[in-house]
Design a protein around this motif. Structure first.
Motif, PDB file in Angstrom:
ATOM      1  N   LEU A 112       0.830  -1.209   0.000  1.00 23.92           N
ATOM      2  CA  LEU A 112       0.000   0.000   0.000  1.00 23.92           C
ATOM      3  C   LEU A 112       0.865   1.260   0.000  1.00 23.92           C
ATOM      4  O   LEU A 112       0.565   2.226  -0.712  1.00 23.92           O
ATOM      5  N   LEU A 113       1.918   1.273   0.770  1.00 25.70           N
ATOM      6  CA  LEU A 113       2.805   2.446   0.830  1.00 25.70           C
ATOM      7  C   LEU A 113       3.538   2.650  -0.492  1.00 25.70           C
ATOM      8  O   LEU A 113       3.723   3.788  -0.924  1.00 25.70           O
ATOM      9  N   ASN A 115       2.419   1.780  -3.497  1.00 29.44           N
ATOM     10  CA  ASN A 115       1.437   2.284  -4.455  1.00 29.44           C
ATOM     11  C   ASN A 115       1.126   3.753  -4.188  1.00 29.44           C
ATOM     12  O   ASN A 115       0.907   4.524  -5.111  1.00 29.44           O
ATOM     13  N   ARG A 116       1.107   4.158  -2.950  1.00 29.79           N
ATOM     14  CA  ARG A 116       0.837   5.545  -2.596  1.00 29.79           C
ATOM     15  C   ARG A 116       1.970   6.465  -3.062  1.00 29.79           C
ATOM     16  O   ARG A 116       1.726   7.585  -3.534  1.00 29.79           O
ATOM     17  N   ASN A 117       3.218   6.008  -2.934  1.00 26.05           N
ATOM     18  CA  ASN A 117       4.370   6.802  -3.331  1.00 26.05           C
ATOM     19  C   ASN A 117       4.515   6.916  -4.855  1.00 26.05           C
ATOM     20  O   ASN A 117       5.110   7.858  -5.356  1.00 26.05           O
ATOM     21  N   LYS A 119       2.060   7.363  -6.978  1.00 26.77           N
ATOM     22  CA  LYS A 119       1.040   8.273  -7.524  1.00 26.77           C
ATOM     23  C   LYS A 119       1.429   9.695  -7.400  1.00 26.77           C
ATOM     24  O   LYS A 119       2.114  10.311  -6.858  1.00 26.77           O
TER      25      LYS A 119
END
Length: 119
Positions: A112-113, A115-117, A119
């Motif tokens: 999750l982290l 994928n967040r970075n 974007k």
């Protein structure tokens, strides 16, 4: 004329007889242990499987063959704590499942982290 014949006892029969004698709850419930003002009753899970086979040769009555095998596993499940007020079951927590759950959760958070970075 009397012959000295020894009775042959099949190895498979010995195994089956042993389990037939202990097919009750004594395989999974231990003896109660008394501590101060409570009793502790251990509980386990028993799994066993046995198999075997045998035969005689048509040429002679003395010819025979047998084979057998089995699997026995006894795993602690937990204990019952018995007091005058209540009966409570306390399960055994297996460390490998806790470690697996922690690993899966950590991997999920890392994904999750990442994928967040991106974007």
């Amino acid at each position: 004329m009397k012959t000295n014949q020894v009775e042959y006892k099949s190895p498979s029969k010995v195994i089956f007889e042993k389990f037939a004698r202990h097919k009750d709850v004594s395989l999974v419930y231990g003896e109660p242990i008394e501590l101060a003002n409570k009793k502790v009753l251990p509980v386990a899970k028993a799994l066993y499987a046995v198999g075997g086979g045998g035969g005689y040769s048509g040429e002679s009555e003395k010819s025979q063959g047998e084979g057998g095998g089995g699997y026995i596993a006894i795993k602690p499940v937990g204990v019952y704590e018995i007091t005058s007020e209540k009966v409570m079951f306390k399960p055994v927590i297996e460390f490998r499942w806790v470690a697996l759950l922690a690993s899966v959760c950590t991997f999920g958070v890392i994904c999750l982290l990442k994928n967040r970075n991106l974007k």
